[in-house]
Write an enzyme that holds these catalytic residues in place. Structure first.
Site, PDB file in Angstrom:
ATOM      1  N   GLU A 150       0.821  -1.221   0.000  1.00 30.89           N
ATOM      2  CA  GLU A 150       0.000   0.000   0.000  1.00 30.89           C
ATOM      3  C   GLU A 150       0.852   1.267   0.000  1.00 30.89           C
ATOM      4  O   GLU A 150       0.767   2.099   0.912  1.00 30.89           O
ATOM      5  CB  GLU A 150      -0.962   0.002   1.185  1.00 30.89           C
ATOM      6  CG  GLU A 150      -2.016  -1.059   1.074  1.00 30.89           C
ATOM      7  CD  GLU A 150      -3.176  -0.877   2.067  1.00 30.89           C
ATOM      8  OE1 GLU A 150      -2.995  -0.185   3.083  1.00 30.89           O
ATOM      9  OE2 GLU A 150      -4.243  -1.434   1.812  1.00 30.89           O
ATOM     10  N   CYS A 158       6.580  13.656   1.440  1.00 29.54           N
ATOM     11  CA  CYS A 158       7.614  14.029   2.399  1.00 29.54           C
ATOM     12  C   CYS A 158       8.107  15.414   1.999  1.00 29.54           C
ATOM     13  O   CYS A 158       8.109  15.761   0.811  1.00 29.54           O
ATOM     14  CB  CYS A 158       8.737  13.009   2.363  1.00 29.54           C
ATOM     15  SG  CYS A 158      10.157  13.470   3.374  1.00 29.54           S
ATOM     16  N   CYS A 160      11.175  16.845   3.235  1.00 31.25           N
ATOM     17  CA  CYS A 160      12.536  17.019   3.757  1.00 31.25           C
ATOM     18  C   CYS A 160      13.429  17.747   2.746  1.00 31.25           C
ATOM     19  O   CYS A 160      13.056  17.949   1.590  1.00 31.25           O
ATOM     20  CB  CYS A 160      13.130  15.659   4.139  1.00 31.25           C
ATOM     21  SG  CYS A 160      13.657  14.661   2.734  1.00 31.25           S
ATOM     22  N   GLU A 306      -6.709  -7.778  -0.530  1.00 27.13           N
ATOM     23  CA  GLU A 306      -7.098  -7.781   0.881  1.00 27.13           C
ATOM     24  C   GLU A 306      -8.557  -7.388   0.992  1.00 27.13           C
ATOM     25  O   GLU A 306      -9.029  -6.515   0.256  1.00 27.13           O
ATOM     26  CB  GLU A 306      -6.315  -6.737   1.689  1.00 27.13           C
ATOM     27  CG  GLU A 306      -4.845  -6.973   1.840  1.00 27.13           C
ATOM     28  CD  GLU A 306      -4.193  -5.870   2.684  1.00 27.13           C
ATOM     29  OE1 GLU A 306      -4.895  -5.193   3.466  1.00 27.13           O
ATOM     30  OE2 GLU A 306      -2.981  -5.679   2.534  1.00 27.13           O
TER      31      GLU A 306
HETATM   32  C1  GLA Z   1      -4.136  -2.435   4.968  1.00 28.72           C
HETATM   33  C2  GLA Z   1      -2.761  -3.063   5.062  1.00 28.72           C
HETATM   34  C3  GLA Z   1      -2.719  -4.283   5.912  1.00 28.72           C
HETATM   35  C4  GLA Z   1      -3.583  -4.131   7.135  1.00 28.72           C
HETATM   36  C5  GLA Z   1      -4.986  -3.797   6.720  1.00 28.72           C
HETATM   37  C6  GLA Z   1      -5.957  -3.680   7.864  1.00 28.72           C
HETATM   38  O1  GLA Z   1      -4.867  -2.835   3.907  1.00 28.72           O
HETATM   39  O2  GLA Z   1      -2.217  -3.360   3.801  1.00 28.72           O
HETATM   40  O3  GLA Z   1      -1.381  -4.509   6.287  1.00 28.72           O
HETATM   41  O4  GLA Z   1      -3.070  -3.126   7.943  1.00 28.72           O
HETATM   42  O5  GLA Z   1      -4.955  -2.548   6.077  1.00 28.72           O
HETATM   43  O6  GLA Z   1      -7.257  -3.381   7.405  1.00 28.72           O
HETATM   44 ZN    ZN Z   2      11.900  13.323   1.984  1.00 31.06          ZN
END
Ligand code: GLA
Ligand code: ZN
Length: 673
Positions: A150, A158, A160, A306
């Protein structure tokens, strides 16, 4: 097919075995097999477990795990482990931790706490990636690479000093000279002219608004910086394991990254879907995101990487998915083009920030839970559905979507901070969803030739080539719809000279003289003055009204209140063989639905099946064979009359004749015999 090694629907989830003893790993294998799991995402947050210090690596546990997976016929979606760097690395190298907009350097102790342009993070991350790739390149369990996790979720930007210097390089490459930067950003304003490259900074916190052109370029630069980070890892994987597909998991409604640009460099799109299972949830929310993901690679099947088996832990209040909902939403993902159904996560953590996030194996630690039983049922069903792999969704309607437009329209100070691009997209998407009209999400410069209807809600920015793309589509007979505040700025966020809607004037046949932003408590009304099917009479509208003059366009509806009462609200312009419509306000949803129904009827765009409200129908097609997904989102049973013929429901393997009954939250995948 995503992986030749695994010619089935991928089913599984994030697996974090470093949180568990090896004895539990063995039970995991048993429970995975029982639930039909064939793929697990491993190593996502394992950097600290794999590398205790700069000179020492520890792959033994991962070797064991990979072997165990292979022995049990389960494949690995192996992560590059760079999603969270170890504490020692953040301490040792001062360029790693990110700096926020106010100049504070953030601490480690969570995850994704790295600056995307950090040289040390990149160097050590890539070294680890090469070692992983070399070590597991021939391993029988390796089916897929999962790069990082993700990207930009927690650190989209950022500020910096290193990012500032890299931004200057990026600008030099893009503009060539500092004068061109000044021109693009319009710095003859508030004394912002730059004479030396070193004067240019990231748009850090300052006294009032930053320069919008600079903010827009900084967003582009950050999306590109993070993409470069991804590319660094991806290229190593491609070199060492040319046959293993590579993905990185995307997110929903996600603004920071230009996913269209990213998608060219990804073998298979994957994304993480977390709808809020609260009462009143509209299933078009996830459907739109699925369609965006399918659109990123021009219709290619994607991975649902996911989803929560039940509740999440990161909302203020985390409602459970009711029985049957996880399964229904999994099939919804497939209906929209997913060839893989995965979860976060396999076994529910006992410690750490996510201990109350649901998992396939709950805190009971075994198969005795409602959630596991639902997971097991779905996994075993999916085993029988491999023939659906690689089928595609075909749509005659497209919605144009553009990340840079999103960035520009929501930063611009004025006319209304309540204007949200995704909401405007959803107004039109949800109407089509409710009508069961399949939709493709297409970039603004994408190929429109296969569509009959193209909708571009709030196309504020018109980039080079887009005017020509739309005009050619309409002149050949296409129907185009756009809405208020469109055709206003160019790719540098500068207003087109000569009035609105800039380059869209010809195709729309109108001029917009002014726009009026309405306070949340204000509204207006409009009256339909021409035949528009059931979309007749008077409707409410709010948020925004344009003051429109027609040129060659015909007026279909007029505002009825305020100083622009009697002025056009909806117009239609014939252009070549096609028509272009302009909607100068945010109408109530009932109107949008009836209006689109009318337009679709004229364009011969019909839903695949007539069904009661709350039932979703989506066709996937392969080799001339249709798989018709029918999903009952309602809490009550419904009846559907099918066109004559004999059908088989691939989920239950039952023969269906002309009427079918679908209990609440049930699903069928019909195939005509
Ligand atoms: C994201 C992250 C996972 C986890 C889920 C929880 O999708 O990729 O590592 O933290 O959220 O919902
Ligand atoms: Zn930076």
């Amino acid at each position: 097919m995503i992986s030749k090694k695994l010619p089935h629907i991928f089913y599984g989830g994030d697996y974090n075995p470093e949180q568990w003893s090896e004895e539990i790993w063995l039970d995991d294998m048993r429970l995975m097999q029982k639930a039909g799991v064939n793929l697990v995402s491993i190593g996502i947050f394992s950097w600290a477990s794999l590398q205790p210090n700069e000179d020492t690596y520890n792959f033994e546990w991962l070797d064991k795990l990979m072997d165990l997976l292979a022995q049990n016929g389960i494949y690995a979606d192996l992560a590059t482990a760079t999603a969270a760097q170890p504490a020692w690395l953040s301490q040792k190298y001062s360029d790693v931790l990110p700096v926020d907009i106010k100049g504070n350097r953030l601490s480690y102790g969570s995850r994704q706490s790295y600056c995307p342009n950090s040289i040390s993070y990149r160097r050590l991350g890539q070294k680890l990636v090469r070692m992983l790739a070399e070590r597991y390149k021939g391993h029988p369990a390796l089916a897929l690479w999962h790069v990082n996790n993700e990207y930009a979720c927690h650190t989209p930007s950022c500020y910096c000093d290193n990012c500032a210097a890299t931004f200057r390089k990026w600008l030099k490459k893009k503009y060539g000279s500092i004068e061109n930067v000044n021109k693009a950003w319009g710095t003859n304003f508030w004394s912002q002219h730059y004479y030396d490259w070193d004067e240019i900074l990231p748009p850090r916190a300052t006294t009032a608004q930053n320069n919008p052109g600079q903010v827009l370029d900084y967003r582009r630069f950050m999306s590109d910086s993070i993409l470069e980070l991804y590319m660094g890892e991806k290229e190593i994987l491609r070199e060492v394991t040319p046959d293993i597909p590579i993905t990185t998991n995307f997110m929903s409604d996600f603004k920071p990254l230009d996913y269209f640009k990213w998608a060219e460099n990804i073998d298979v799109i994957s994304w993480d879907s977390y709808p809020n299972p609260e009462p009143g949830y509209h299933p078009g929310w996830a459907a739109l995101n699925h369609d965006i993901m399918r659109g990123l690679k021009n219709g290619k099947p994607f991975i649902l990487m996911e989803q929560a088996p039940s509740q999440v832990n990161w909302r203020p209040v985390n409602t459970n998915k009711r029985p049957g909902v996880m399964r229904l939403w999994s099939y919804q993902a497939m209906a929209h083009g997913a060839d893989a159904i995965m979860f976060f996560q396999w076994r529910q953590s006992l410690k750490g920030a996510e201990k109350f996030h649901s998992a396939m194996v709950t805190h009971t630690g075994n198969e005795n839970s409602r959630v596991y039983r639902e997971v097991e049922k779905l996994g075993n069903e999916l085993k029988g559905l491999s023939e659906i792999l690689d089928s595609t969704v075909s749509a005659k309607t497209a919605i144009l979507f553009d990340y840079e437009n999103w960035w520009a329209v929501e930063y611009t100070p004025g006319p209304s901070e309540n204007l949200k691009y995704m909401e405007q997209i959803r107004n039109y998407y949800n109407a089509l969803f409710d009508l069961n009209i399949p939709v493709d999400i297409v970039p603004v410069n994408g190929d429109l030739s296969k569509y009959s209807l193209v909708i571009a809600p709030l196309m504020h920015m018109v980039k080079p080539g887009v005017k020509e793309n739309i005009e050619s589509f309409v002149s050949k007979g296409g129907t185009f719809i756009t809405t208020f505040f469109s055709g206003i700025v160019d790719e540098n966020d500068g207003v087109f000279p000569g009035g609105y809607p800039g380059p869209l004037k010809d195709v729309l046949g109108i001029k917009v003289e002014e726009f009026d932003a309405l306070e949340p408590h204000m509204n207006n009304k409009f009256k339909v003055t021409q035949y528009l099917g059931k979309a007749s009479g008077e409707y409410n509208c709010n948020l925004w009204c344009d003051v429109v003059h027609t040129d060659t366009a015909r007026i279909l509806a007029v505002f009825t209140e305020d100083y622009y009462a009697g002025y056009p609200c909806i117009t239609e312009n014939s252009f070549g063989k096609g028509k272009a419509y302009y909607i100068a306000t945010q109408p109530e949803q009932d109107f949008i639905k009836e209006f689109l129904k009318y337009i679709c009827r004229i364009d011969n765009i019909v839903p695949p099946l007539d069904v009661p409200e709350g039932v979703e129908v989506m066709p996937r097609v392969k080799d001339g064979k249709e798989y018709l997904f029918i999903l009952n989102h309602n809490n009550s049973e419904i009846n559907i009359i099918l066109p004559p013929g004999e059908y088989i429901d691939l989920v239950s393997n039952k023969i269906i004749n002309n009427t079918l009954k679908l209990p609440p939250k049930e699903v069928m995948i019909l195939n005509q015999k």
